[in-house]
Design an enzyme around this catalytic site. Structure first.
Site, PDB file in Angstrom:
ATOM      1  CB  SER A   1      45.041  46.939  50.425  1.00 34.53           C
ATOM      2  OG  SER A   1      46.271  46.693  49.842  1.00 34.53           O
TER       3      SER A   1
ATOM      4  CE1 TYR B   1      43.031  47.482  45.584  1.00 35.98           C
ATOM      5  CE2 TYR B   1      45.470  47.932  46.299  1.00 35.98           C
ATOM      6  CZ  TYR B   1      44.451  47.180  46.125  1.00 35.98           C
ATOM      7  OH  TYR B   1      44.191  46.043  47.017  1.00 35.98           O
TER       8      TYR B   1
HETATM    9  P1  NDP Z   1      40.852  38.294  42.776  1.00 34.90           P
HETATM   10  O1  NDP Z   1      41.191  39.278  41.666  1.00 34.90           O
HETATM   11  O2  NDP Z   1      41.114  37.063  42.828  1.00 34.90           O
HETATM   12  O3  NDP Z   1      39.279  38.610  43.182  1.00 34.90           O
HETATM   13  C1  NDP Z   1      38.753  39.618  43.206  1.00 34.90           C
HETATM   14  C2  NDP Z   1      37.017  39.365  43.410  1.00 34.90           C
HETATM   15  O4  NDP Z   1      36.345  40.589  43.274  1.00 34.90           O
HETATM   16  C3  NDP Z   1      36.484  38.243  42.356  1.00 34.90           C
HETATM   17  O5  NDP Z   1      35.594  37.646  42.834  1.00 34.90           O
HETATM   18  C4  NDP Z   1      35.891  39.142  41.358  1.00 34.90           C
HETATM   19  O6  NDP Z   1      34.986  38.588  40.673  1.00 34.90           O
HETATM   20  C5  NDP Z   1      35.492  40.306  42.373  1.00 34.90           C
HETATM   21  N1  NDP Z   1      35.132  41.539  41.767  1.00 34.90           N
HETATM   22  C6  NDP Z   1      35.840  42.542  41.127  1.00 34.90           C
HETATM   23  N2  NDP Z   1      35.259  43.465  40.372  1.00 34.90           N
HETATM   24  C7  NDP Z   1      33.810  43.186  40.615  1.00 34.90           C
HETATM   25  C8  NDP Z   1      32.756  43.834  40.413  1.00 34.90           C
HETATM   26  N3  NDP Z   1      32.784  45.081  39.618  1.00 34.90           N
HETATM   27  N4  NDP Z   1      31.625  43.230  40.865  1.00 34.90           N
HETATM   28  C9  NDP Z   1      31.326  41.916  41.493  1.00 34.90           C
HETATM   29  N5  NDP Z   1      32.603  41.556  41.860  1.00 34.90           N
HETATM   30  C10 NDP Z   1      33.762  41.909  41.663  1.00 34.90           C
HETATM   31  O7  NDP Z   1      41.514  39.294  44.005  1.00 34.90           O
HETATM   32  P2  NDP Z   1      41.985  38.862  45.605  1.00 34.90           P
HETATM   33  O8  NDP Z   1      41.129  37.670  46.053  1.00 34.90           O
HETATM   34  O9  NDP Z   1      43.451  38.941  45.611  1.00 34.90           O
HETATM   35  O10 NDP Z   1      41.364  40.100  46.424  1.00 34.90           O
HETATM   36  C11 NDP Z   1      40.439  40.282  47.120  1.00 34.90           C
HETATM   37  C12 NDP Z   1      40.290  41.530  48.031  1.00 34.90           C
HETATM   38  O11 NDP Z   1      41.707  41.680  48.793  1.00 34.90           O
HETATM   39  C13 NDP Z   1      40.460  42.950  47.071  1.00 34.90           C
HETATM   40  O12 NDP Z   1      39.854  43.809  47.591  1.00 34.90           O
HETATM   41  C14 NDP Z   1      42.205  43.102  47.025  1.00 34.90           C
HETATM   42  O13 NDP Z   1      41.997  44.776  46.641  1.00 34.90           O
HETATM   43  C15 NDP Z   1      42.379  42.821  48.391  1.00 34.90           C
HETATM   44  N6  NDP Z   1      43.917  42.677  48.538  1.00 34.90           N
HETATM   45  C16 NDP Z   1      44.412  41.555  47.519  1.00 34.90           C
HETATM   46  C17 NDP Z   1      45.836  41.704  47.806  1.00 34.90           C
HETATM   47  C18 NDP Z   1      46.464  40.594  46.893  1.00 34.90           C
HETATM   48  O14 NDP Z   1      47.592  40.676  46.776  1.00 34.90           O
HETATM   49  N7  NDP Z   1      45.882  39.725  46.157  1.00 34.90           N
HETATM   50  C19 NDP Z   1      46.545  42.427  48.607  1.00 34.90           C
HETATM   51  C20 NDP Z   1      45.855  43.447  49.405  1.00 34.90           C
HETATM   52  C21 NDP Z   1      44.264  43.620  49.314  1.00 34.90           C
HETATM   53  P3  NDP Z   1      34.534  39.091  39.002  1.00 34.90           P
HETATM   54  O15 NDP Z   1      35.865  39.692  38.395  1.00 34.90           O
HETATM   55  O16 NDP Z   1      34.242  37.606  38.433  1.00 34.90           O
HETATM   56  O17 NDP Z   1      33.438  40.097  39.180  1.00 34.90           O
END
Ligand code: NDP
Length: 267
Positions: free
Chosen positions: A146, A159
């Site tokens: 990020s 975070y």
């Molecule tokens: P979402 O919240 O849309 O997706 C996050 C994903 O991670 C989901 O599929 C969720 O599935 C999974 N996840 C979260 N916790 C767990 C867990 N304990 N076990 C298994 N899976 C898990 O987020 P984004 O697509 O936006 O984010 C993806 C990545 O990008 C992250 O690492 C985020 O930090 C990073 N990012 C995002 C930004 C943004 O603005 N959106 C900016 C910068 C970085 P489920 O909850 O069903 O388990």
């Protein structure tokens, strides 16, 4: 060529958090590049829907429900992917969570949870996938960091610590495996149009009483381009880093943030 062998004809990719947002877009991009793809997260219905969509692209796919804060479950998940699809040689550590709290009264439980999903999870999944990559002399580890891997901001200490840690892990492994045919890189998105950003908008609305469009404007104002990044823009970089052509990109941070981390005076 790059200290190892070349990419096998058919390569299995593992995308954590592949059920929605950036992970889903990355899974689709890797399938379009011809890779078989396993998607994993806690929400079985989401990853199953993505796996079905991947199959329509003519590749093999697998959905494995897993909580990536559970070390035993991670080991089992990688074993299952390896048996049912093949050992993943492309790993996208994308699953993450971003909860905010001011540092006064910061709950220790929140600290532990943010580090577990954003740092220890990628560490454990990489550890479980590494033996096959090392044995094959070819691998790609792509960590979704990020802007918070590079800079600090208010109310997201846990975070930010996790995402900075992920950058440290990236660089250390890039050095350790530089002559083993494995590259390790970090993609650093700015705010992306996903459920995670929807939650940030809702959070701003709740804290400040602003309307949704004002809250969104406060977020897009952080980008010189004054817009959200699309999941597909992040996925395109993942696809590039996974390719044979990217063999010399190692230990790199690729910002996909409209210039937010590089350009001064965006306010
Ligand atoms: P979402 O919240 O849309 O997706 C996050 C994903 O991670 C989901 O599929 C969720 O599935 C999974 N996840 C979260 N916790 C767990 C867990 N304990 N076990 C298994 N899976 C898990 O987020 P984004 O697509 O936006 O984010 C993806 C990545 O990008 C992250 O690492 C985020 O930090 C990073 N990012 C995002 C930004 C943004 O603005 N959106 C900016 C910068 C970085 P489920 O909850 O069903 O388990």
């Amino acid at each position: 060529m790059n200290g190892g062998t070349s990419m096998p004809a058919r390569t299995v990719a593992l995308v954590t958090g592949g059920g929605r947002g950036i992970g889903r877009a990355a899974a689709l991009a890797l399938a379009e590049a011809g890779h078989d793809v396993a998607v994993v997260s806690r929400s079985a219905h989401e990853i199953e829907a993505v796996a079905e969509q991947l199959a329509t692209l003519g590749v093999s796919s697998l959905a494995v429900p897993v909580d990536l804060t559970d070390p035993d479950a991670i080991a089992e998940m990688v074993k299952r992917v390896s048996v049912e699809l093949g050992p993943p040689l492309i790993l996208v550590n994308n699953a993450g969570a971003a909860e905010s709290h001011k540092f006064e009264g910061h709950p220790d439980e929140l600290w532990e949870r943010m580090l577990a999903i954003n740092l220890t999870g990628p560490y454990l999944v990489t550890k479980a996938c590494a033996p096959a990559m090392l044995a094959r002399g070819w691998g790609r580890v792509i960590n979704i960091g990020s802007v918070a891997s590079l800079t600090g901001n208010r109310y997201i200490a846990a975070y930010t610590a996790g995402k900075h840690g992920l950058l440290g892990l990236t660089r250390a492994l890039a050095a350790e495996w530089a002559q083993r045919g494995i590259t390790v890189n970090l993609v650093a998105p700015g705010y992306v149009a996903t459920a995670m950003t929807d939650a940030s908008v809702a959070n701003i609305m709740q804290r400040t009483g602003r309307m949704a469009d004002e809250a969104l404007s406060a977020i897009t104002a952080m980008s010189p381009q004054r817009r959200l990044v699309s999941p597909e823009e992040v996925a395109a970089v993942v696809r590039l880093l996974a390719s044979e052509a990217a063999g010399s990109i190692n230990g790199a941070v690729i910002a996909v943030d409209g210039g937010a981390s590089a350009i001064a005076g965006t306010g």
